[in-house]
Scaffold this active site. Structure first.
Site, PDB file in Angstrom:
ATOM      1  N   ASN A 145     -39.056  19.034  31.775  1.00 18.85           N
ATOM      2  CA  ASN A 145     -39.960  19.039  30.621  1.00 18.85           C
ATOM      3  C   ASN A 145     -39.124  19.418  29.401  1.00 18.85           C
ATOM      4  O   ASN A 145     -38.772  20.583  29.229  1.00 18.85           O
ATOM      5  CB  ASN A 145     -41.072  20.071  30.894  1.00 18.85           C
ATOM      6  CG  ASN A 145     -41.976  20.280  29.695  1.00 18.85           C
ATOM      7  OD1 ASN A 145     -41.908  19.534  28.717  1.00 18.85           O
ATOM      8  ND2 ASN A 145     -42.826  21.305  29.767  1.00 18.85           N
ATOM      9  N   TRP A 146     -38.804  18.412  28.594  1.00 22.87           N
ATOM     10  CA  TRP A 146     -37.889  18.668  27.461  1.00 22.87           C
ATOM     11  C   TRP A 146     -38.609  19.361  26.308  1.00 22.87           C
ATOM     12  O   TRP A 146     -37.977  19.761  25.339  1.00 22.87           O
ATOM     13  CB  TRP A 146     -37.245  17.359  26.992  1.00 22.87           C
ATOM     14  CG  TRP A 146     -36.325  16.732  28.001  1.00 22.87           C
ATOM     15  CD1 TRP A 146     -36.039  17.203  29.259  1.00 22.87           C
ATOM     16  CD2 TRP A 146     -35.555  15.526  27.853  1.00 22.87           C
ATOM     17  NE1 TRP A 146     -35.153  16.362  29.892  1.00 22.87           N
ATOM     18  CE2 TRP A 146     -34.830  15.323  29.050  1.00 22.87           C
ATOM     19  CE3 TRP A 146     -35.406  14.588  26.823  1.00 22.87           C
ATOM     20  CZ2 TRP A 146     -33.982  14.230  29.245  1.00 22.87           C
ATOM     21  CZ3 TRP A 146     -34.564  13.499  27.008  1.00 22.87           C
ATOM     22  CH2 TRP A 146     -33.857  13.327  28.205  1.00 22.87           C
ATOM     23  N   LYS A 147     -39.927  19.430  26.369  1.00 26.30           N
ATOM     24  CA  LYS A 147     -40.735  20.047  25.296  1.00 26.30           C
ATOM     25  C   LYS A 147     -40.355  19.402  23.953  1.00 26.30           C
ATOM     26  O   LYS A 147     -40.054  18.216  23.908  1.00 26.30           O
ATOM     27  CB  LYS A 147     -40.568  21.568  25.314  1.00 26.30           C
ATOM     28  CG  LYS A 147     -40.854  22.159  26.709  1.00 26.30           C
ATOM     29  CD  LYS A 147     -40.992  23.635  26.729  1.00 26.30           C
ATOM     30  CE  LYS A 147     -41.246  24.091  28.168  1.00 26.30           C
ATOM     31  NZ  LYS A 147     -41.477  25.519  28.287  1.00 26.30           N
TER      32      LYS A 147
ATOM     33  N   HIS B 116     -50.387  22.080  30.465  1.00 29.23           N
ATOM     34  CA  HIS B 116     -49.257  23.016  30.402  1.00 29.23           C
ATOM     35  C   HIS B 116     -49.707  24.292  29.676  1.00 29.23           C
ATOM     36  O   HIS B 116     -50.533  24.236  28.771  1.00 29.23           O
ATOM     37  CB  HIS B 116     -48.080  22.359  29.660  1.00 29.23           C
ATOM     38  CG  HIS B 116     -46.837  23.185  29.743  1.00 29.23           C
ATOM     39  ND1 HIS B 116     -46.607  24.252  28.898  1.00 29.23           N
ATOM     40  CD2 HIS B 116     -45.782  23.131  30.588  1.00 29.23           C
ATOM     41  CE1 HIS B 116     -45.444  24.813  29.228  1.00 29.23           C
ATOM     42  NE2 HIS B 116     -44.926  24.153  30.256  1.00 29.23           N
TER      43      HIS B 116
ATOM     44  N   GLU C 168     -48.419  25.993  27.430  1.00 29.26           N
ATOM     45  CA  GLU C 168     -48.276  25.970  25.962  1.00 29.26           C
ATOM     46  C   GLU C 168     -49.432  25.186  25.331  1.00 29.26           C
ATOM     47  O   GLU C 168     -49.880  25.508  24.240  1.00 29.26           O
ATOM     48  CB  GLU C 168     -46.899  25.396  25.586  1.00 29.26           C
ATOM     49  CG  GLU C 168     -45.814  26.416  25.869  1.00 29.26           C
ATOM     50  CD  GLU C 168     -44.483  25.859  26.334  1.00 29.26           C
ATOM     51  OE1 GLU C 168     -44.187  24.679  26.085  1.00 29.26           O
ATOM     52  OE2 GLU C 168     -43.723  26.637  26.958  1.00 29.26           O
TER      53      GLU C 168
ATOM     54  N   GLU D 272     -47.192  27.474  37.305  1.00 25.98           N
ATOM     55  CA  GLU D 272     -46.268  28.019  36.308  1.00 25.98           C
ATOM     56  C   GLU D 272     -46.828  29.332  35.776  1.00 25.98           C
ATOM     57  O   GLU D 272     -47.661  29.331  34.857  1.00 25.98           O
ATOM     58  CB  GLU D 272     -46.114  27.035  35.147  1.00 25.98           C
ATOM     59  CG  GLU D 272     -45.525  25.700  35.549  1.00 25.98           C
ATOM     60  CD  GLU D 272     -44.798  25.045  34.373  1.00 25.98           C
ATOM     61  OE1 GLU D 272     -43.637  24.723  34.522  1.00 25.98           O
ATOM     62  OE2 GLU D 272     -45.410  24.901  33.305  1.00 25.98           O
TER      63      GLU D 272
ATOM     64  N   GLY E 154     -39.835  30.278  30.068  1.00 27.29           N
ATOM     65  CA  GLY E 154     -38.935  30.494  28.939  1.00 27.29           C
ATOM     66  C   GLY E 154     -38.518  31.942  28.753  1.00 27.29           C
ATOM     67  O   GLY E 154     -37.956  32.309  27.723  1.00 27.29           O
TER      68      GLY E 154
ATOM     69  N   SER F 227     -38.576  29.424  34.311  1.00 27.46           N
ATOM     70  CA  SER F 227     -37.187  29.903  34.365  1.00 27.46           C
ATOM     71  C   SER F 227     -36.437  29.465  35.627  1.00 27.46           C
ATOM     72  O   SER F 227     -35.656  30.232  36.187  1.00 27.46           O
ATOM     73  CB  SER F 227     -37.141  31.428  34.192  1.00 27.46           C
ATOM     74  OG  SER F 227     -37.669  31.789  32.924  1.00 27.46           O
TER      75      SER F 227
ATOM     76  N   GLY G 232     -37.970  23.607  32.334  1.00 26.00           N
ATOM     77  CA  GLY G 232     -37.933  23.484  30.881  1.00 26.00           C
ATOM     78  C   GLY G 232     -36.501  23.588  30.382  1.00 26.00           C
ATOM     79  O   GLY G 232     -35.724  22.630  30.443  1.00 26.00           O
ATOM     80  N   GLY G 233     -36.117  24.782  29.928  1.00 23.50           N
ATOM     81  CA  GLY G 233     -34.812  24.997  29.281  1.00 23.50           C
ATOM     82  C   GLY G 233     -33.631  24.409  30.046  1.00 23.50           C
ATOM     83  O   GLY G 233     -32.758  23.763  29.442  1.00 23.50           O
TER      84      GLY G 233
HETATM   85  P1  PGA Z   1     -38.721  27.049  31.496  1.00 17.44           P
HETATM   86  O1  PGA Z   1     -40.047  26.159  31.222  1.00 17.44           O
HETATM   87  O2  PGA Z   1     -37.997  26.421  32.651  1.00 17.44           O
HETATM   88  O3  PGA Z   1     -37.941  26.973  30.198  1.00 17.44           O
HETATM   89  O4  PGA Z   1     -39.179  28.431  31.812  1.00 17.44           O
HETATM   90  C1  PGA Z   1     -40.811  25.633  32.279  1.00 17.44           C
HETATM   91  C2  PGA Z   1     -41.987  24.876  31.730  1.00 17.44           C
HETATM   92  O5  PGA Z   1     -42.584  25.304  30.744  1.00 17.44           O
HETATM   93  O6  PGA Z   1     -42.375  23.790  32.258  1.00 17.44           O
END
Ligand code: PGA
Length: 255
Positions: free
Chosen positions: A11-13, A97, A99, A171, A177, A217, A238-239
């Protein structure tokens, strides 16, 4: 017997530029060519989708979007429909998600409508659920997971049959994050609860078939211990999905 094929989804956000995304997708395509890996998916920002599709089509790497609206067309300024995503090669869409839920105030009712529409269109939803730190510390984790599942899948529950390509992602909000991963045991406990909930509502076959990803993470050095858990079928990253080295390190985990 575990026949669920693992899925590692990036997930590149709201990150990278189109040239950076293209370089990353090219590297993934080259490095993963002809190698038996888990299923791999990338979910870049909307504006990258059509260029990325040109690069990954035929490679086996799947293309997903990070969100969609529940209508096909209309006066919904700033929104994008599932039909539009399919036109640029998306087969998957991340829905609910944290967010979207917490920053953009998406409700379970909105997510339910999106899940329903995705299935109508033939797009595979990756439905995200997870508790906040406050909810975990108050001992409400299972209660929250149950509420998010029953509300976000309300329409599907009415039909009493789970489309067999639904993907779930657990999640925990406190792990996203933050560098603070759930321990494999904490994640397994939640995944087991989710699988049992699927069994109660849709039967044993659906529960055995459904893939439940862990997100929060995930890094090359913690993926193997997570994947060793019986109910963890992959990761939503994500990251660490923004750099070829770390994303490939996760894809090539060995339990
Ligand atoms: P993260 O994000 O790996 O940066 O914690 C995961 C996500 O939000 O899908």
């Amino acid at each position: 017997m575990d026949q669920r094929k693992p899925l590692i989804a990036g997930n590149w956000k709201m990150n990278l530029s189109i040239p950076e995304g293209i370089t990353l997708a090219r590297t993934l395509r080259e490095e993963l060519q002809g190698i038996n890996t888990p299923n791999v998916l990338v979910a870049p920002p909307f504006t990258f989708l059509s260029s990325l599709w040109e690069i990954i089509k035929g490679s086996g790497i799947l293309l997903g979007a990070q969100n969609m609206h529940w209508e096909d067309f209309g006066a919904f300024t700033g929104e994008i429909s599932g039909k539009m995503l399919m036109e640029v090669g998306c087969t998957h869409v991340i829905l609910g998600h944290s967010e979207r839920r917490h920053v953009f105030r998406e409700t379970d009712d909105m997510i339910d409508k999106k899940v329903k529409k995705a299935f109508e269109l033939g797009l595979t939803p990756i439905l995200c659920i997870g508790e906040t730190l406050e909810e975990r510390e108050a001992g409400k984790t299972f209660h929250i997971l149950e509420k998010q599942l029953s509300c976000s899948l309300a329409t599907i529950i009415e039909k009493a049959s789970l489309p067999n390509d639904l993907i779930l992602a657990y999640e925990p909000v406190w792990a996203i994050g933050t560098g603070r991963t759930a321990t494999p045991q904490q994640a397994q406990e939640a995944h087991k609860f989710v699988r049992e909930w699927i069994e109660e509502n849709f039967g044993e076959k659906s529960a055995q078939d459904i893939r439940i990803l862990y997100g929060g993470s995930v890094k090359p050095d913690n993926i193997a211990s997570l994947m060793a858990m019986p109910d963890i079928d992959g990761a939503l990253v994500g990251g660490a999905s923004l750099k070829a080295e770390s994303f490939l390190g996760i894809i090539r985990y060995e339990v």
